[in-house]
Write a protein that holds these residues in place. Structure first.
Motif, mmCIF file in Angstrom:
data_model
loop_
_atom_site.group_PDB
_atom_site.id
_atom_site.type_symbol
_atom_site.label_atom_id
_atom_site.label_comp_id
_atom_site.label_asym_id
_atom_site.label_seq_id
_atom_site.Cartn_x
_atom_site.Cartn_y
_atom_site.Cartn_z
ATOM 1 N N THR A 79 1.044 -1.309 0.067
ATOM 2 C CA THR A 79 -0.097 -0.016 0.107
ATOM 3 C C THR A 79 0.998 1.214 0.019
ATOM 4 O O THR A 79 1.962 1.432 0.975
ATOM 5 C CB THR A 79 -0.806 0.008 1.154
ATOM 6 N N ARG A 80 0.768 1.933 -0.853
ATOM 7 C CA ARG A 80 1.377 3.384 -1.051
ATOM 8 C C ARG A 80 0.787 4.561 -0.374
ATOM 9 O O ARG A 80 -0.438 4.708 -0.645
ATOM 10 C CB ARG A 80 1.746 3.762 -2.571
ATOM 11 N N VAL A 81 1.371 5.093 0.846
ATOM 12 C CA VAL A 81 0.840 6.239 1.586
ATOM 13 C C VAL A 81 1.502 7.491 1.533
ATOM 14 O O VAL A 81 2.667 7.547 1.177
ATOM 15 C CB VAL A 81 0.766 5.557 2.873
ATOM 16 N N ARG A 82 0.530 8.569 1.462
ATOM 17 C CA ARG A 82 1.193 9.903 1.312
ATOM 18 C C ARG A 82 0.567 10.581 2.546
ATOM 19 O O ARG A 82 -0.800 10.428 3.026
ATOM 20 C CB ARG A 82 0.570 10.581 0.156
ATOM 21 N N LEU A 83 1.152 11.253 3.326
ATOM 22 C CA LEU A 83 0.503 12.203 4.353
ATOM 23 C C LEU A 83 1.584 13.332 4.314
ATOM 24 O O LEU A 83 2.677 13.398 4.183
ATOM 25 C CB LEU A 83 0.690 11.382 5.681
ATOM 26 N N ARG A 84 0.949 14.393 4.975
ATOM 27 C CA ARG A 84 1.398 15.716 5.441
ATOM 28 C C ARG A 84 1.583 15.721 6.832
ATOM 29 O O ARG A 84 0.386 15.405 7.459
ATOM 30 C CB ARG A 84 0.602 16.828 4.829
ATOM 31 N N THR A 85 2.526 16.389 7.374
ATOM 32 C CA THR A 85 2.462 16.372 8.685
ATOM 33 C C THR A 85 3.804 17.621 9.181
ATOM 34 O O THR A 85 4.530 18.021 8.367
ATOM 35 C CB THR A 85 3.316 15.130 9.357
ATOM 36 N N THR A 86 3.240 18.263 10.280
ATOM 37 C CA THR A 86 4.214 19.151 10.742
ATOM 38 C C THR A 86 5.199 18.637 11.791
ATOM 39 O O THR A 86 6.066 19.329 12.309
ATOM 40 C CB THR A 86 3.346 20.299 11.443
ATOM 41 N N ASP A 87 5.144 17.438 12.236
ATOM 42 C CA ASP A 87 5.939 16.821 12.990
ATOM 43 C C ASP A 87 6.609 15.439 12.464
ATOM 44 O O ASP A 87 6.062 14.220 12.745
ATOM 45 C CB ASP A 87 5.320 16.503 14.475
ATOM 46 N N SER A 88 7.508 15.634 11.634
ATOM 47 C CA SER A 88 7.852 14.380 10.864
ATOM 48 C C SER A 88 8.571 13.453 11.754
ATOM 49 O O SER A 88 8.619 12.104 11.455
ATOM 50 C CB SER A 88 8.852 14.671 9.700
ATOM 51 N N ASP A 89 9.146 14.035 12.885
ATOM 52 C CA ASP A 89 9.914 12.909 13.927
ATOM 53 C C ASP A 89 9.018 11.988 14.431
ATOM 54 O O ASP A 89 9.422 10.937 14.591
ATOM 55 C CB ASP A 89 10.692 13.864 14.929
ATOM 56 N N SER A 90 7.782 12.304 14.877
ATOM 57 C CA SER A 90 6.922 11.533 15.461
ATOM 58 C C SER A 90 6.614 10.350 14.406
ATOM 59 O O SER A 90 6.216 9.282 14.728
ATOM 60 C CB SER A 90 5.667 12.210 16.334
ATOM 61 N N VAL A 91 6.557 10.601 13.335
ATOM 62 C CA VAL A 91 5.721 10.055 12.033
ATOM 63 C C VAL A 91 6.977 8.924 11.742
ATOM 64 O O VAL A 91 6.600 7.704 11.613
ATOM 65 C CB VAL A 91 5.541 10.553 10.758
ATOM 66 N N PHE A 92 8.237 9.489 11.637
ATOM 67 C CA PHE A 92 9.624 8.358 11.319
ATOM 68 C C PHE A 92 9.356 7.401 12.478
ATOM 69 O O PHE A 92 9.762 6.177 12.164
ATOM 70 C CB PHE A 92 10.506 9.228 11.354
ATOM 71 N N GLY A 93 9.071 7.738 13.635
ATOM 72 C CA GLY A 93 9.274 6.455 14.835
ATOM 73 C C GLY A 93 8.285 5.401 14.388
ATOM 74 O O GLY A 93 8.748 4.275 14.664
ATOM 75 N N VAL A 94 7.196 5.709 14.014
ATOM 76 C CA VAL A 94 6.071 4.753 13.641
ATOM 77 C C VAL A 94 6.488 3.941 12.308
ATOM 78 O O VAL A 94 6.315 2.735 12.132
ATOM 79 C CB VAL A 94 4.769 5.404 13.301
#
Length: 335
Positions: free
Chosen positions: A265-280
């Motif tokens: 599954t290809r996912v796109r997201l926008r975030t103002t806190d990329s560090d928290s996303v990278f951890g997941v």
């Protein structure tokens, strides 16, 4: 900063034109100040008032109200003084087509009391190979560089460039950028109107964004990004049927969309806190093929002139659409 430290000043400048149904406002209370010795970008969509502002700056149009000053001079009342110190490279201009590059620049140099060396300007603009080519035979990119060269030949204190890199290949564009920086580094001031966000981010010390005749933002490109478009867009692949709710609950996630493909599954997201996303991504989800893109100045431009940053691809924008290879589009919520 003292007024004398500004090369260009607009104070509450308004320019209106008569129209069939009343007056048309091209510039609506614009305020901006360009410091001496900086490269200043003027950005905005078509019809934002950039060209009218430039025309008022060089004395070609009189403001309806407000004050315009260039090096302390009134461009309308002291136009000769402005001409002495300001040079403009428009998007298009007539030149003597039957003259060679070197002949044309020698002609231009004869108009000024202390011109730059013709050979120096030819080398600065990367026109050595076209030195003896008639202007009519130049490519589009070479012609653009020649127009910039005719502006540089006068050693202007203020150099105004209107879409200077149009039609240039990457090498020619880099030579242009080097020439602009060299002019700034020698003490000159540059006002650059461009639609290229890359050019503005690469060259400009500060930029102003115009929309509907008004200056809606002004500052260093990095500062504007932090203030108006701090999001990052992340694109990555996860195994099919992965639980994306953890991502949706991450701090700073403002939009998420997923699209099933063969193999994941290809996912796109926008975030103002990329560090928290990278951890997941690098932990529970086991994401791969991770790509990261900052909003950049383009994101600021879109945000302030009416278009959202990083719009999803068409296949991800249509709710319930059928994805490639028959996969379903899954759209995530935004907090």
């Amino acid at each position: 900063m003292p007024v004398n430290d500004f090369a260009i000043v607009f104070e509450n400048v308004v320019k209106r034109y008569p129209g069939p149904h009343g007056e048309i406002t091209a510039v609506d209370g614009a305020d901006l100040s360009v410091e001496t010795g900086e490269i200043f970008g003027l950005l905005g969509p078509n019809g934002a008032g950039k060209t009218t502002s430039i025309e008022m700056l060089v004395g070609l149009r009189r403001p309806t109200s407000g004050k315009v000053r260039v090096l302390g001079f009134d461009p309308v009342k002291q136009r000769d003084k402005v001409r002495e110190h300001v040079a403009i490279q428009p998007q298009q201009a007539a030149v003597f087509d039957q003259q060679t590059v070197v002949e044309l620049l020698r002609t231009w140099a004869s108009f000024y009391p202390s011109p730059a060396g013709v050979d120096e300007v030819i080398a600065r603009m990367g026109l050595q190979d076209a030195r003896d080519v008639r202007a009519a035979k130049l490519s589009g990119g070479q012609r653009q560089r020649l127009l910039v060269a005719t502006a540089l030949i006068s050693r202007p204190r203020v150099l105004v460039l209107d879409e200077p890199s149009t039609g240039m290949d990457p090498n020619a564009r880099q030579e242009l950028w080097d020439a602009v920086r060299a002019h700034r580094d020698s003490g000159g001031t540059v006002l650059l109107s461009t639609h290229s966000m890359e050019e503005a981010e690469t060259l400009c010390d500060r930029v102003a964004i115009m929309n509907k005749g008004r200056v809606v933002a002004c500052g260093a490109p990095g500062d504007l990004v932090l203030a108006h478009a701090p999001e990052r867009e992340l694109v990555f692949t996860v195994p099919k049927d992965s639980d994306l709710t953890t991502l949706e609950s991450c701090d700073g996630v403002v939009q998420l969309a997923a699209h099933d493909l063969d193999g994941g599954t290809r996912v796109r997201l926008r975030t103002t806190d990329s560090d928290s996303v990278f951890g997941v991504l690098t932990g529970p989800l086991g994401a791969r093929q991770i790509q990261v893109r900052d909003a950049g100045l383009e994101g600021v431009f879109r945000r302030l002139t009416g278009s959202a940053f990083a719009e999803m691809d068409g296949e991800l924008e249509t709710a319930g659409a059928t994805g490639k290879n028959g996969g379903n589009v899954k759209k995530g919520a935004v907090k």
